[in-house]
Design a protein around this motif. Structure first.
Motif, PDB file in Angstrom:
ATOM      1  N   MET A   1      87.462  50.027  25.236  1.00  0.00           N
ATOM      2  CA  MET A   1      88.281  48.068  25.448  1.00  0.00           C
ATOM      3  C   MET A   1      89.764  49.177  25.825  1.00  0.00           C
ATOM      4  SD  MET A   1      90.433  45.921  23.020  1.00  0.00           S
ATOM      5  CE  MET A   1      91.339  44.330  23.632  1.00  0.00           C
ATOM      6  N   PRO A   2      90.529  48.204  27.215  1.00  0.00           N
ATOM      7  CA  PRO A   2      91.161  48.913  27.857  1.00  0.00           C
ATOM      8  C   PRO A   2      92.490  48.947  26.916  1.00  0.00           C
ATOM      9  CG  PRO A   2      90.059  47.907  29.331  1.00  0.00           C
ATOM     10  CD  PRO A   2      89.569  47.677  27.880  1.00  0.00           C
ATOM     11  N   LEU A   3      93.322  50.149  26.872  1.00  0.00           N
ATOM     12  CA  LEU A   3      94.424  49.905  25.727  1.00  0.00           C
ATOM     13  C   LEU A   3      95.024  49.116  26.354  1.00  0.00           C
ATOM     14  CD1 LEU A   3      95.328  51.862  23.378  1.00  0.00           C
ATOM     15  CD2 LEU A   3      96.412  52.948  25.221  1.00  0.00           C
ATOM     16  N   THR A   4      95.155  49.207  27.289  1.00  0.00           N
ATOM     17  CA  THR A   4      96.577  48.177  27.760  1.00  0.00           C
ATOM     18  C   THR A   4      96.020  46.430  27.660  1.00  0.00           C
ATOM     19  OG1 THR A   4      95.681  47.448  29.778  1.00  0.00           O
ATOM     20  CG2 THR A   4      96.778  49.550  29.797  1.00  0.00           C
ATOM     21  N   VAL A   5      94.800  45.557  27.746  1.00  0.00           N
ATOM     22  CA  VAL A   5      94.936  44.673  26.544  1.00  0.00           C
ATOM     23  C   VAL A   5      95.380  44.401  25.041  1.00  0.00           C
ATOM     24  CG1 VAL A   5      93.075  42.866  26.387  1.00  0.00           C
ATOM     25  CG2 VAL A   5      92.873  44.571  28.296  1.00  0.00           C
ATOM     26  N   ARG A   6      94.639  45.758  24.466  1.00  0.00           N
ATOM     27  CA  ARG A   6      94.767  45.869  22.903  1.00  0.00           C
ATOM     28  C   ARG A   6      95.682  45.615  23.040  1.00  0.00           C
ATOM     29  NH1 ARG A   6      90.562  47.651  19.105  1.00  0.00           N
ATOM     30  NH2 ARG A   6      89.399  48.761  21.020  1.00  0.00           N
ATOM     31  N   THR A   7      97.330  46.923  23.419  1.00  0.00           N
ATOM     32  CA  THR A   7      98.961  46.644  23.173  1.00  0.00           C
ATOM     33  C   THR A   7      98.983  45.710  23.386  1.00  0.00           C
ATOM     34  OG1 THR A   7      98.497  49.309  24.235  1.00  0.00           O
ATOM     35  CG2 THR A   7     100.506  47.703  24.311  1.00  0.00           C
ATOM     36  N   ALA A   8      98.836  44.947  24.370  1.00  0.00           N
ATOM     37  CA  ALA A   8      99.373  43.543  24.880  1.00  0.00           C
ATOM     38  C   ALA A   8      99.054  42.683  23.414  1.00  0.00           C
ATOM     39  CB  ALA A   8      98.243  42.890  25.880  1.00  0.00           C
ATOM     40  N   LEU A   9      97.774  42.360  23.130  1.00  0.00           N
ATOM     41  CA  LEU A   9      97.725  41.728  21.754  1.00  0.00           C
ATOM     42  C   LEU A   9      98.526  41.298  20.551  1.00  0.00           C
ATOM     43  CD1 LEU A   9      93.580  41.289  22.394  1.00  0.00           C
ATOM     44  CD2 LEU A   9      95.394  39.797  22.789  1.00  0.00           C
ATOM     45  N   CYS A  10      98.353  42.966  20.405  1.00  0.00           N
ATOM     46  CA  CYS A  10      99.121  43.297  19.451  1.00  0.00           C
ATOM     47  C   CYS A  10     100.894  43.145  19.776  1.00  0.00           C
ATOM     48  CB  CYS A  10      99.282  44.964  19.002  1.00  0.00           C
ATOM     49  SG  CYS A  10      96.930  45.852  18.534  1.00  0.00           S
ATOM     50  N   GLU A  11     101.241  43.186  20.803  1.00  0.00           N
ATOM     51  CA  GLU A  11     102.293  42.732  20.900  1.00  0.00           C
ATOM     52  C   GLU A  11     102.497  41.365  20.356  1.00  0.00           C
ATOM     53  OE1 GLU A  11     103.578  44.024  24.798  1.00  0.00           O
ATOM     54  OE2 GLU A  11     103.880  46.477  24.016  1.00  0.00           O
ATOM     55  N   ILE A  12     101.648  40.561  20.616  1.00  0.00           N
ATOM     56  CA  ILE A  12     101.527  39.237  21.359  1.00  0.00           C
ATOM     57  C   ILE A  12     101.832  38.949  19.703  1.00  0.00           C
ATOM     58  CG2 ILE A  12     100.385  36.547  21.192  1.00  0.00           C
ATOM     59  CD1 ILE A  12      99.879  37.677  23.890  1.00  0.00           C
TER      60      ILE A  12
ATOM     61  N   ALA B   1      87.635  38.920  20.738  1.00  0.00           N
ATOM     62  CA  ALA B   1      88.342  39.147  22.382  1.00  0.00           C
ATOM     63  C   ALA B   1      87.808  40.825  22.585  1.00  0.00           C
ATOM     64  CB  ALA B   1      89.461  39.085  22.848  1.00  0.00           C
ATOM     65  N   ILE B   2      88.456  41.487  21.200  1.00  0.00           N
ATOM     66  CA  ILE B   2      88.663  43.205  20.748  1.00  0.00           C
ATOM     67  C   ILE B   2      86.874  43.275  21.370  1.00  0.00           C
ATOM     68  CG2 ILE B   2      88.691  44.896  19.220  1.00  0.00           C
ATOM     69  CD1 ILE B   2      91.928  43.835  19.291  1.00  0.00           C
ATOM     70  N   ARG B   3      85.908  42.309  19.893  1.00  0.00           N
ATOM     71  CA  ARG B   3      84.668  42.734  19.912  1.00  0.00           C
ATOM     72  C   ARG B   3      83.581  42.781  21.053  1.00  0.00           C
ATOM     73  NH1 ARG B   3      84.583  39.394  14.513  1.00  0.00           N
ATOM     74  NH2 ARG B   3      85.120  41.020  12.859  1.00  0.00           N
ATOM     75  N   ARG B   4      84.285  41.514  21.375  1.00  0.00           N
ATOM     76  CA  ARG B   4      83.426  41.554  23.010  1.00  0.00           C
ATOM     77  C   ARG B   4      83.652  42.460  24.216  1.00  0.00           C
ATOM     78  NH1 ARG B   4      85.371  35.632  22.344  1.00  0.00           N
ATOM     79  NH2 ARG B   4      86.965  35.518  24.302  1.00  0.00           N
ATOM     80  N   ILE B   5      84.851  42.738  24.113  1.00  0.00           N
ATOM     81  CA  ILE B   5      85.108  43.945  25.458  1.00  0.00           C
ATOM     82  C   ILE B   5      84.279  44.797  24.817  1.00  0.00           C
ATOM     83  CG2 ILE B   5      87.174  44.998  25.724  1.00  0.00           C
ATOM     84  CD1 ILE B   5      88.779  42.459  25.720  1.00  0.00           C
ATOM     85  N   ASP B   6      84.369  45.631  23.410  1.00  0.00           N
ATOM     86  CA  ASP B   6      84.283  46.704  22.672  1.00  0.00           C
ATOM     87  C   ASP B   6      82.458  46.509  23.143  1.00  0.00           C
ATOM     88  OD1 ASP B   6      86.263  47.518  22.071  1.00  0.00           O
ATOM     89  OD2 ASP B   6      86.023  47.437  19.903  1.00  0.00           O
TER      90      ASP B   6
END
Length: 57
Positions: free
Chosen positions: A1-12, A49-54
């Motif tokens: 999973m791209p780090l930017t997507v994970r980071t964005a989800l965590c920031e939200i 979403a993270i599971r699907r991407i992973d």
């Protein structure tokens, strides 16, 4: 999973928790309950979403 997507989800998620703390300090119970519901949905959707991407990676 791209780090930017994970980071964005965590920031939200962090922003929702910060908003909840601000509202809680003002004692607005109905708003706190609404934010809690949003946090629950957001966290659930983020995990899915993270599971699907992973799995796709």
């Amino acid at each position: 999973m791209p780090l930017t997507v994970r980071t964005a989800l965590c920031e939200i998620r962090d922003d929702l928790h910060a908003l909840r703390r601000t509202v809680a300090a003002r004692g607005q119970i109905e708003t706190i309950q609404a934010i809690d519901a949003l946090i629950g949905v957001a966290e659930s959707e983020a995990v899915r979403a993270i599971r699907r991407i992973d799995l796709a990676a």
